[in-house]
Design a protein around this motif. Structure first.
Motif, short mmCIF file in Angstrom:
data_model
loop_
_atom_site.label_atom_id
_atom_site.label_comp_id
_atom_site.label_asym_id
_atom_site.label_seq_id
_atom_site.Cartn_x
_atom_site.Cartn_y
_atom_site.Cartn_z
N GLU A 187 -30.22 15.13 16.75
CA GLU A 187 -30.32 16.40 16.02
C GLU A 187 -28.95 17.09 15.90
O GLU A 187 -28.76 17.99 15.10
CB GLU A 187 -31.35 17.35 16.62
CG GLU A 187 -31.10 17.76 18.04
CD GLU A 187 -31.78 16.86 19.07
OE1 GLU A 187 -31.72 17.22 20.25
OE2 GLU A 187 -32.35 15.83 18.71
N GLU A 188 -27.99 16.66 16.71
CA GLU A 188 -26.61 17.12 16.62
C GLU A 188 -25.80 16.02 15.95
O GLU A 188 -26.02 14.85 16.23
CB GLU A 188 -26.03 17.40 18.01
CG GLU A 188 -26.73 18.50 18.76
CD GLU A 188 -26.40 19.88 18.24
OE1 GLU A 188 -25.37 20.06 17.57
OE2 GLU A 188 -27.18 20.80 18.52
N SER A 189 -24.87 16.38 15.08
CA SER A 189 -24.09 15.37 14.39
C SER A 189 -22.72 15.92 14.02
O SER A 189 -22.63 16.98 13.39
CB SER A 189 -24.81 14.93 13.11
OG SER A 189 -23.97 14.17 12.27
N VAL A 190 -21.66 15.19 14.39
CA VAL A 190 -20.33 15.64 14.00
C VAL A 190 -20.09 15.43 12.51
O VAL A 190 -19.37 16.20 11.88
CB VAL A 190 -19.22 14.98 14.85
CG1 VAL A 190 -19.37 15.36 16.30
CG2 VAL A 190 -19.17 13.48 14.69
N GLN A 191 -20.71 14.42 11.94
CA GLN A 191 -20.58 14.23 10.50
C GLN A 191 -21.21 15.40 9.74
O GLN A 191 -20.63 15.94 8.82
CB GLN A 191 -21.22 12.92 10.07
CG GLN A 191 -20.99 12.61 8.60
CD GLN A 191 -21.58 11.29 8.17
OE1 GLN A 191 -22.67 10.93 8.62
NE2 GLN A 191 -20.88 10.58 7.33
N ARG A 192 -22.39 15.83 10.17
CA ARG A 192 -23.03 16.99 9.52
C ARG A 192 -22.24 18.26 9.78
O ARG A 192 -22.19 19.15 8.93
CB ARG A 192 -24.47 17.14 9.99
CG ARG A 192 -25.42 16.19 9.30
CD ARG A 192 -26.88 16.57 9.49
NE ARG A 192 -27.29 16.78 10.86
CZ ARG A 192 -27.83 15.85 11.65
NH1 ARG A 192 -28.03 14.64 11.19
NH2 ARG A 192 -28.18 16.14 12.87
N LEU A 193 -21.61 18.37 10.97
CA LEU A 193 -20.75 19.52 11.23
C LEU A 193 -19.68 19.62 10.16
O LEU A 193 -19.48 20.67 9.56
CB LEU A 193 -20.09 19.42 12.61
CG LEU A 193 -18.94 20.40 12.87
CD1 LEU A 193 -19.45 21.83 12.93
CD2 LEU A 193 -18.19 20.02 14.12
N TYR A 194 -19.00 18.52 9.90
CA TYR A 194 -17.94 18.55 8.89
C TYR A 194 -18.49 18.96 7.53
O TYR A 194 -17.92 19.79 6.84
CB TYR A 194 -17.25 17.18 8.77
CG TYR A 194 -16.15 17.23 7.75
CD1 TYR A 194 -14.86 17.58 8.13
CD2 TYR A 194 -16.39 16.98 6.40
CE1 TYR A 194 -13.85 17.67 7.20
CE2 TYR A 194 -15.39 17.07 5.46
CZ TYR A 194 -14.12 17.42 5.87
OH TYR A 194 -13.12 17.54 4.93
N LEU A 195 -19.61 18.37 7.15
CA LEU A 195 -20.17 18.65 5.83
C LEU A 195 -20.67 20.08 5.70
O LEU A 195 -20.76 20.60 4.59
CB LEU A 195 -21.30 17.66 5.54
CG LEU A 195 -20.85 16.20 5.44
CD1 LEU A 195 -22.06 15.28 5.29
CD2 LEU A 195 -19.85 15.99 4.30
N SER A 196 -20.96 20.73 6.82
CA SER A 196 -21.45 22.11 6.77
C SER A 196 -20.36 23.15 6.98
O SER A 196 -20.64 24.34 6.95
CB SER A 196 -22.54 22.31 7.82
OG SER A 196 -21.99 22.24 9.11
#
Length: 146
Positions: A124-133
């Protein structure tokens, strides 16, 4: 790398060299394509998932997690226009880290903590999604400016 590497995590001014040395050590042994691209952040998520599966005790992988967090932060710095910053005491208390990344819009992000959260909480945590957000990425600012 040992769990006590947290004590020697450098300040903002030396994060780039710390990250470079970490990537060199990690890629020499594992041939991972850590090329500072946004796409490589998916690989960070996968490596953390593997660590979770193989060594569930965080103290055994703390140094690797911090290195992967530094790598994530350096991708943000290089690709999104962020800069490394030393956290003030209140931010250190909030983020449980000493350094983070400030974006062009002034927001501060905690990529080291995001990697630790991925390890502790799972997918549910993601560094890739962090970047995209990320708000205030350099690409967005350029689009607005011209």
């Amino acid at each position: 790398m040992s769990g006590d590497e947290r004590a020697v995590l450098p300040g903002a001014l030396t994060m780039r060299s710390y990250t470079s040395a970490f990537v060199t050590r990690l890629t020499e042994r594992n041939r991972l394509p850590l090329d500072y691209s946004v796409a490589s952040l998916r690989l960070v998520d996968l490596v953390v998932d593997g660590l979770r599966r193989d060594q569930p005790r965080r103290d055994r992988v703390d140094g690797i997690l911090l290195g992967l967090g530094a790598y994530t932060g350096e991708v943000i710095v290089r690709r999104a226009g962020g800069v490394w910053v030393d956290f003030d005491p209140a931010q250190r208390e909030l983020f449980h880290q000493t350094v983070g990344v400030r974006m062009p819009d002034g927001r501060v992000w905690n990529p080291l903590g995001k990697v630790v959260n991925r390890f502790e909480s799972g997918s549910e945590e993601s560094v890739q999604r962090l970047y995209l957000s990320l708000h205030g990425r350099l690409a967005r600012r350029k689009a607005v400016c011209g």
